[in-house]
Design a protein around this motif. Structure first.
Motif, PDB file in Angstrom:
ATOM      1  N   ARG A  96      34.196 -82.051  37.158  1.00  0.00           N
ATOM      2  CA  ARG A  96      34.365 -80.948  37.851  1.00  0.00           C
ATOM      3  C   ARG A  96      34.705 -79.901  36.830  1.00  0.00           C
ATOM      4  N   PHE A  97      35.354 -80.353  35.652  1.00  0.00           N
ATOM      5  CA  PHE A  97      35.922 -79.099  34.695  1.00  0.00           C
ATOM      6  C   PHE A  97      34.987 -79.086  33.353  1.00  0.00           C
ATOM      7  N   GLU A  98      33.629 -79.285  33.551  1.00  0.00           N
ATOM      8  CA  GLU A  98      32.824 -79.321  32.589  1.00  0.00           C
ATOM      9  C   GLU A  98      32.749 -77.926  32.051  1.00  0.00           C
ATOM     10  N   GLY A  99      32.710 -77.629  30.787  1.00  0.00           N
ATOM     11  CA  GLY A  99      32.600 -76.433  30.297  1.00  0.00           C
ATOM     12  C   GLY A  99      33.901 -75.722  29.989  1.00  0.00           C
ATOM     13  N   GLU A 100      35.030 -76.249  30.515  1.00  0.00           N
ATOM     14  CA  GLU A 100      36.521 -75.832  30.402  1.00  0.00           C
ATOM     15  C   GLU A 100      37.055 -75.971  28.951  1.00  0.00           C
ATOM     16  N   LEU A 101      37.995 -75.508  28.540  1.00  0.00           N
ATOM     17  CA  LEU A 101      38.749 -75.821  27.398  1.00  0.00           C
ATOM     18  C   LEU A 101      40.006 -76.887  27.680  1.00  0.00           C
ATOM     19  N   ILE A 102      39.874 -77.851  26.906  1.00  0.00           N
ATOM     20  CA  ILE A 102      40.771 -79.255  27.397  1.00  0.00           C
ATOM     21  C   ILE A 102      41.421 -79.484  26.082  1.00  0.00           C
ATOM     22  N   ASP A 103      42.556 -80.346  26.366  1.00  0.00           N
ATOM     23  CA  ASP A 103      43.369 -81.108  25.373  1.00  0.00           C
ATOM     24  C   ASP A 103      43.104 -82.379  25.709  1.00  0.00           C
ATOM     25  N   LEU A 104      42.893 -83.167  24.672  1.00  0.00           N
ATOM     26  CA  LEU A 104      42.847 -84.661  24.976  1.00  0.00           C
ATOM     27  C   LEU A 104      43.614 -85.489  23.727  1.00  0.00           C
ATOM     28  N   THR A 105      43.955 -86.628  24.184  1.00  0.00           N
ATOM     29  CA  THR A 105      44.444 -87.579  23.298  1.00  0.00           C
ATOM     30  C   THR A 105      43.688 -88.838  23.513  1.00  0.00           C
ATOM     31  N   LEU A 106      43.532 -89.518  22.392  1.00  0.00           N
ATOM     32  CA  LEU A 106      42.710 -90.681  22.097  1.00  0.00           C
ATOM     33  C   LEU A 106      43.791 -91.785  22.190  1.00  0.00           C
ATOM     34  N   LYS A 107      43.299 -92.987  22.727  1.00  0.00           N
ATOM     35  CA  LYS A 107      44.218 -94.222  22.584  1.00  0.00           C
ATOM     36  C   LYS A 107      44.316 -94.635  21.033  1.00  0.00           C
ATOM     37  N   ALA A 108      43.293 -94.556  20.364  1.00  0.00           N
ATOM     38  CA  ALA A 108      43.155 -94.930  19.065  1.00  0.00           C
ATOM     39  C   ALA A 108      42.885 -94.047  18.009  1.00  0.00           C
ATOM     40  N   ALA A 119      40.539 -85.671  10.096  1.00  0.00           N
ATOM     41  CA  ALA A 119      41.349 -86.710   9.457  1.00  0.00           C
ATOM     42  C   ALA A 119      41.394 -87.879  10.271  1.00  0.00           C
ATOM     43  N   ALA A 120      41.277 -89.200   9.568  1.00  0.00           N
ATOM     44  CA  ALA A 120      41.000 -90.398  10.170  1.00  0.00           C
ATOM     45  C   ALA A 120      42.050 -90.925  11.101  1.00  0.00           C
ATOM     46  N   ASN A 121      43.430 -90.338  11.042  1.00  0.00           N
ATOM     47  CA  ASN A 121      44.387 -90.785  11.854  1.00  0.00           C
ATOM     48  C   ASN A 121      44.488 -90.002  13.111  1.00  0.00           C
ATOM     49  N   ARG A 122      44.000 -88.889  13.077  1.00  0.00           N
ATOM     50  CA  ARG A 122      44.188 -87.851  14.257  1.00  0.00           C
ATOM     51  C   ARG A 122      43.693 -88.522  15.621  1.00  0.00           C
ATOM     52  N   LYS A 123      44.525 -88.014  16.711  1.00  0.00           N
ATOM     53  CA  LYS A 123      44.087 -88.442  17.743  1.00  0.00           C
ATOM     54  C   LYS A 123      44.261 -87.220  18.960  1.00  0.00           C
ATOM     55  N   LYS A 124      44.692 -86.173  18.527  1.00  0.00           N
ATOM     56  CA  LYS A 124      44.833 -85.010  19.580  1.00  0.00           C
ATOM     57  C   LYS A 124      43.724 -83.977  19.338  1.00  0.00           C
ATOM     58  N   PHE A 125      43.029 -83.417  20.191  1.00  0.00           N
ATOM     59  CA  PHE A 125      42.214 -82.524  20.126  1.00  0.00           C
ATOM     60  C   PHE A 125      42.083 -81.506  21.094  1.00  0.00           C
ATOM     61  N   ARG A 126      41.567 -80.024  20.880  1.00  0.00           N
ATOM     62  CA  ARG A 126      41.355 -79.202  21.948  1.00  0.00           C
ATOM     63  C   ARG A 126      40.088 -78.603  21.636  1.00  0.00           C
ATOM     64  N   TRP A 137      30.735 -88.032  27.125  1.00  0.00           N
ATOM     65  CA  TRP A 137      31.262 -86.902  26.998  1.00  0.00           C
ATOM     66  C   TRP A 137      31.580 -86.468  25.533  1.00  0.00           C
ATOM     67  N   GLN A 138      31.778 -85.025  25.607  1.00  0.00           N
ATOM     68  CA  GLN A 138      31.947 -84.460  24.241  1.00  0.00           C
ATOM     69  C   GLN A 138      32.963 -83.398  24.174  1.00  0.00           C
ATOM     70  N   ILE A 139      33.684 -82.991  23.309  1.00  0.00           N
ATOM     71  CA  ILE A 139      34.210 -81.743  22.974  1.00  0.00           C
ATOM     72  C   ILE A 139      33.999 -80.972  21.812  1.00  0.00           C
ATOM     73  N   THR A 140      33.900 -79.991  21.759  1.00  0.00           N
ATOM     74  CA  THR A 140      33.454 -78.969  20.738  1.00  0.00           C
ATOM     75  C   THR A 140      34.426 -78.127  20.414  1.00  0.00           C
ATOM     76  N   GLN A 163      32.779 -78.523  15.104  1.00  0.00           N
ATOM     77  CA  GLN A 163      32.699 -79.978  15.315  1.00  0.00           C
ATOM     78  C   GLN A 163      32.670 -80.392  16.677  1.00  0.00           C
ATOM     79  N   VAL A 164      32.136 -81.874  16.730  1.00  0.00           N
ATOM     80  CA  VAL A 164      31.639 -82.336  17.953  1.00  0.00           C
ATOM     81  C   VAL A 164      32.482 -83.765  17.946  1.00  0.00           C
TER      82      VAL A 164
END
Length: 194
Positions: A96-108, A119-126, A137-140, A163-164
């Motif tokens: 539904r929100f493909e193409g939008e700017l999102i914030d995501l947090t990975l489990k690991a 950074a190898a310990n990074r879990k949060k991305f925008r 899926w991917q974020i850029t 970065q992707v």
């Protein structure tokens, strides 16, 4: 019947989508609703409809009745729209929100799989949500800070590389729309002439 079932049946029965049900201290029951999404036909744009105060009022009235019949104890009921930082709760939300700017947090954290760029310990991305070529899926994103309003940007200045990050739904701890506020109005609107 459980609280989640009662709320979901009531909300969906009124033609809305249940985004979240949250119980807070002090007996607050917070219900978040949205307009159901339907895939647009090929070549058509998605229709824009938003939750109104009247929609929240109608759901509140019906929920009060349903919760009383179901003997669900609460002190205060709050029904609202998801807002500009809407949580993405289902995999359909990604489409539904493909193409939008999102914030995501990975489990690991990424670990060494990132190849040293992140950074190898990074879990949060925008970043911008996109469908990956091989499925999933991917974020850029770019780690370059946005220029401040009024700041001059030199032409010779090289921008940071994009970065992707590819991910699957089950790798996410949390995902939500990034709150982006534009005080200049909606993009693409053309002024009306009479």
């Amino acid at each position: 019947m459980a609280l989640q079932q009662i709320v979901q049946q009531t909300v969906e029965g009124l033609g809305f989508e249940l985004v979240d049900v949250e119980r807070s201290a002090g007996g607050l029951l917070r219900v978040t609703i949205d307009v159901p999404w339907q895939r647009p036909e090929a070549g058509q744009a998605a229709a824009e409809r938003y939750i109104t105060v009247d929609d929240c009022e109608a759901v509140t009235r019906q929920l009060q009745f349903a919760l009383e019949v179901g003997s669900i104890d609460y002190q205060r009921l709050e029904v609202s729209s998801p807002g500009i930082d809407r949580p993405l709760r289902r995999e359909d939300d990604l489409e539904r929100f493909e193409g939008e700017l999102i914030d995501l947090t990975l489990k690991a954290p990424l670990g060494a799989a990132a190849g040293g760029q992140v950074a190898a310990n990074r879990k949060k991305f925008r970043g911008r949500l996109e469908r990956a070529e091989g499925g999933g899926w991917q974020i850029t994103w770019s780690d370059e800070p946005a220029p401040r309003p009024g700041q001059r940007v030199g032409r010779k200045r090289e921008s940071a590389p994009l970065q992707v990050l590819g991910f699957e739904w089950d790798e996410l701890r949390e995902a939500r729309l990034a709150p982006v506020v534009n005080f200049k109005g909606r993009a693409g609107r053309t002024p009306q002439t009479d």
